[in-house]
Design a protein around this motif. Structure first.
Motif, PDB file in Angstrom:
ATOM      1  N   THR A   1      33.853  54.016  16.594  1.00 55.00           N
ATOM      2  CA  THR A   1      33.182  54.378  15.343  1.00 55.00           C
ATOM      3  C   THR A   1      32.791  55.857  15.353  1.00 55.00           C
ATOM      4  O   THR A   1      32.502  56.439  16.402  1.00 55.00           O
ATOM      5  CB  THR A   1      31.910  53.536  15.100  1.00 55.00           C
ATOM      6  OG1 THR A   1      30.889  53.889  16.044  1.00 55.00           O
ATOM      7  CG2 THR A   1      32.190  52.054  15.178  1.00 55.00           C
ATOM      8  N   PHE A   2      32.818  56.449  14.159  1.00 58.54           N
ATOM      9  CA  PHE A   2      32.499  57.868  13.972  1.00 58.54           C
ATOM     10  C   PHE A   2      31.494  57.982  12.833  1.00 58.54           C
ATOM     11  O   PHE A   2      31.772  57.540  11.715  1.00 58.54           O
ATOM     12  CB  PHE A   2      33.776  58.648  13.624  1.00 58.54           C
ATOM     13  CG  PHE A   2      34.776  58.663  14.745  1.00 58.54           C
ATOM     14  CD1 PHE A   2      34.889  59.758  15.580  1.00 58.54           C
ATOM     15  CD2 PHE A   2      35.583  57.549  14.982  1.00 58.54           C
ATOM     16  CE1 PHE A   2      35.791  59.760  16.641  1.00 58.54           C
ATOM     17  CE2 PHE A   2      36.493  57.535  16.037  1.00 58.54           C
ATOM     18  CZ  PHE A   2      36.593  58.646  16.867  1.00 58.54           C
ATOM     19  N   ASP A   3      30.323  58.552  13.099  1.00 55.69           N
ATOM     20  CA  ASP A   3      29.293  58.659  12.064  1.00 55.69           C
ATOM     21  C   ASP A   3      29.392  59.983  11.301  1.00 55.69           C
ATOM     22  O   ASP A   3      29.778  61.008  11.871  1.00 55.69           O
ATOM     23  CB  ASP A   3      27.904  58.541  12.691  1.00 55.69           C
ATOM     24  CG  ASP A   3      27.514  57.083  12.941  1.00 55.69           C
ATOM     25  OD1 ASP A   3      28.393  56.204  12.843  1.00 55.69           O
ATOM     26  OD2 ASP A   3      26.334  56.826  13.237  1.00 55.69           O
ATOM     27  N   ASP A   4      29.037  59.939  10.043  1.00 51.95           N
ATOM     28  CA  ASP A   4      28.883  61.084   9.129  1.00 51.95           C
ATOM     29  C   ASP A   4      30.160  61.469   8.373  1.00 51.95           C
ATOM     30  O   ASP A   4      30.093  61.845   7.214  1.00 51.95           O
ATOM     31  CB  ASP A   4      28.294  62.331   9.818  1.00 51.95           C
ATOM     32  CG  ASP A   4      26.935  62.057  10.446  1.00 51.95           C
ATOM     33  OD1 ASP A   4      26.267  61.094  10.015  1.00 51.95           O
ATOM     34  OD2 ASP A   4      26.556  62.778  11.370  1.00 51.95           O
TER      35      ASP A   4
ATOM     36  N   ASN B   1      48.202  54.826  19.050  1.00 54.73           N
ATOM     37  CA  ASN B   1      48.384  53.651  18.197  1.00 54.73           C
ATOM     38  C   ASN B   1      47.085  52.844  18.069  1.00 54.73           C
ATOM     39  O   ASN B   1      47.108  51.614  18.093  1.00 54.73           O
ATOM     40  CB  ASN B   1      49.512  52.790  18.776  1.00 54.73           C
ATOM     41  CG  ASN B   1      50.192  51.973  17.702  1.00 54.73           C
ATOM     42  OD1 ASN B   1      50.027  52.264  16.507  1.00 54.73           O
ATOM     43  ND2 ASN B   1      50.923  50.955  18.100  1.00 54.73           N
ATOM     44  N   PHE B   2      45.955  53.551  17.967  1.00 54.75           N
ATOM     45  CA  PHE B   2      44.648  52.920  17.880  1.00 54.75           C
ATOM     46  C   PHE B   2      44.117  52.931  16.445  1.00 54.75           C
ATOM     47  O   PHE B   2      44.682  53.579  15.569  1.00 54.75           O
ATOM     48  CB  PHE B   2      43.643  53.657  18.784  1.00 54.75           C
ATOM     49  CG  PHE B   2      43.730  53.274  20.247  1.00 54.75           C
ATOM     50  CD1 PHE B   2      44.345  52.100  20.656  1.00 54.75           C
ATOM     51  CD2 PHE B   2      43.178  54.103  21.222  1.00 54.75           C
ATOM     52  CE1 PHE B   2      44.408  51.741  22.006  1.00 54.75           C
ATOM     53  CE2 PHE B   2      43.228  53.753  22.568  1.00 54.75           C
ATOM     54  CZ  PHE B   2      43.844  52.577  22.958  1.00 54.75           C
ATOM     55  N   LEU B   3      43.027  52.210  16.253  1.00 53.77           N
ATOM     56  CA  LEU B   3      42.316  52.184  14.975  1.00 53.77           C
ATOM     57  C   LEU B   3      40.924  52.775  15.164  1.00 53.77           C
ATOM     58  O   LEU B   3      40.461  52.922  16.280  1.00 53.77           O
ATOM     59  CB  LEU B   3      42.131  50.740  14.500  1.00 53.77           C
ATOM     60  CG  LEU B   3      43.372  49.948  14.147  1.00 53.77           C
ATOM     61  CD1 LEU B   3      42.968  48.518  13.829  1.00 53.77           C
ATOM     62  CD2 LEU B   3      44.074  50.579  12.957  1.00 53.77           C
ATOM     63  N   ALA B   4      40.237  53.081  14.076  1.00 55.46           N
ATOM     64  CA  ALA B   4      38.850  53.557  14.158  1.00 55.46           C
ATOM     65  C   ALA B   4      38.149  53.273  12.843  1.00 55.46           C
ATOM     66  O   ALA B   4      38.797  53.005  11.828  1.00 55.46           O
ATOM     67  CB  ALA B   4      38.827  55.057  14.457  1.00 55.46           C
ATOM     68  N   THR B   5      36.824  53.315  12.904  1.00 57.02           N
ATOM     69  CA  THR B   5      36.000  53.116  11.708  1.00 57.02           C
ATOM     70  C   THR B   5      35.133  54.349  11.509  1.00 57.02           C
ATOM     71  O   THR B   5      34.436  54.766  12.441  1.00 57.02           O
ATOM     72  CB  THR B   5      35.105  51.866  11.867  1.00 57.02           C
ATOM     73  OG1 THR B   5      35.940  50.746  12.171  1.00 57.02           O
ATOM     74  CG2 THR B   5      34.317  51.586  10.600  1.00 57.02           C
ATOM     75  N   VAL B   6      35.180  54.935  10.309  1.00 55.15           N
ATOM     76  CA  VAL B   6      34.390  56.138  10.004  1.00 55.15           C
ATOM     77  C   VAL B   6      33.284  55.766   9.021  1.00 55.15           C
ATOM     78  O   VAL B   6      33.555  55.187   7.964  1.00 55.15           O
ATOM     79  CB  VAL B   6      35.284  57.241   9.380  1.00 55.15           C
ATOM     80  CG1 VAL B   6      34.440  58.451   8.985  1.00 55.15           C
ATOM     81  CG2 VAL B   6      36.392  57.648  10.345  1.00 55.15           C
TER      82      VAL B   6
END
Ligand SMILES: [Zn+2]
Length: 298
Positions: free
Chosen positions: A129-132, A149-154
């Motif tokens: 996860t990435f904030d802001d 080949n990864f996912l992330a949540t912003v």
């Protein structure tokens, strides 16, 4: 003798009460959803999981990593900024390590799907996860995420979209098309513990609407700005569509135990060496988080 017996009985009563309260809290979460938010988006089924409806008893522990900036910062001139930043070099090392250890990144949409369909979690799940919503996510983090080949949540501050140093609507579109997930971080990064109910609802609705207008997706995940939350806020959120609340309490999340509105994360700092990063992933501390007002930088 009688005193001992009384103590034992009292102890037992306490345990029963504790179990009762834990269950009662869970029920509130699943029932009586009254939404101040607009939910038009169709529910999407992640393509990564087959529709195998076998029951699960595999662990639902998932380390949720918390990042802010992925950039180079001078430690002596800006120590605070430095500790909120992970260098692109270190970030690449961290993701290579996750890849080598066969970690599988999940989105919250994936988590939703796995829980609702009673499917096993992957053996080595992880959430990034990435904030802001800083623009270095697009320029520095995304290329490395893509390579692996990864996912992330912003978690995007709604009012900062298209502002200097933050993601633009065009960048969000590209990221969304790749599969990067976007969550709420309020419209103006308010302290949610001292805002009025109506202001909280306004902040969330605006944040939700602007993201949905760009991504076409409805988001039910929220990272508390500066990690600030309290019981009153959690009680208010039970009455909304917000399903997952992300704190800055440092523990490994366990979706089978933790209150979904009080999920802990593991913060990756500028000072986090690869050795410390490996230790973070093995952090299995704690099963209970008590709702309380907390304050943390960003
Ligand atoms: Zn923030």
């Amino acid at each position: 003798m009688f005193r001992k017996l009384t103590l034992i009985i009292l102890g037992l009563l306490l345990v029963i009460f504790a179990i009762f309260f834990a269950t009662a809290t869970d029920n509130t979460q699943n029932n009586g959803i009254v939404s101040p938010l607009v939910n038009n988006a169709k529910k999407l089924i992640p393509y990564r999981f087959s529709k195998n409806k076998s029951a699960t008893n595999r662990s639902q522990k998932v380390p949720i990593l918390l990042y802010h900036y992925i950039r180079e910062v001078d430690k002596t001139t800006d120590p605070t900024g430095w500790n909120l930043s992970v260098s692109p070099e270190n970030f690449a090392l961290q993701l290579s390590y996750l890849k080598s250890q066969n970690y599988q990144t999940l989105s919250f949409e994936d988590i939703d799907y796995l829980i609702e369909n009673k499917q096993n979690f992957p053996t080595k799940p992880i959430i990034l996860t990435f904030d802001d919503g800083y623009d270095d996510f697009y320029t520095n983090a995304f290329p490395i995420i893509k390579t692996n080949n990864f996912l992330a949540t912003v978690f995007m501050i709604g009012g900062k979209i298209d502002q200097s140093n933050y993601l633009s609507a065009d960048q969000i579109k590209i990221l969304n098309n790749y599969g990067i997930e976007f969550g709420l971080h309020t419209q103006t990064h308010i302290n949610m513990t001292n805002a009025s109910d109506s202001n909280i609802k306004k902040e969330l609705t605006e944040n939700s609407n602007i993201l949905q207008s760009i991504t076409g997706k409805y988001s039910n995940i929220l990272a508390y700005p500066s990690g600030q939350f309290d019981q009153e806020l959690i009680d208010l959120l039970y009455k909304t569509d917000i399903k997952y609340g992300l704190t800055t309490v440092e523990q490994t999340a366990d979706f089978s135990i933790h209150n979904l509105l009080i999920l802990p994360r593991l913060r990756v700092r500028g000072s986090t060496t690869l050795e410390k990063f490996k230790e973070l992933l093995n952090n299995q501390d704690g099963y209970l988080i008590v709702p309380t007002t907390t304050t943390n930088i960003n």
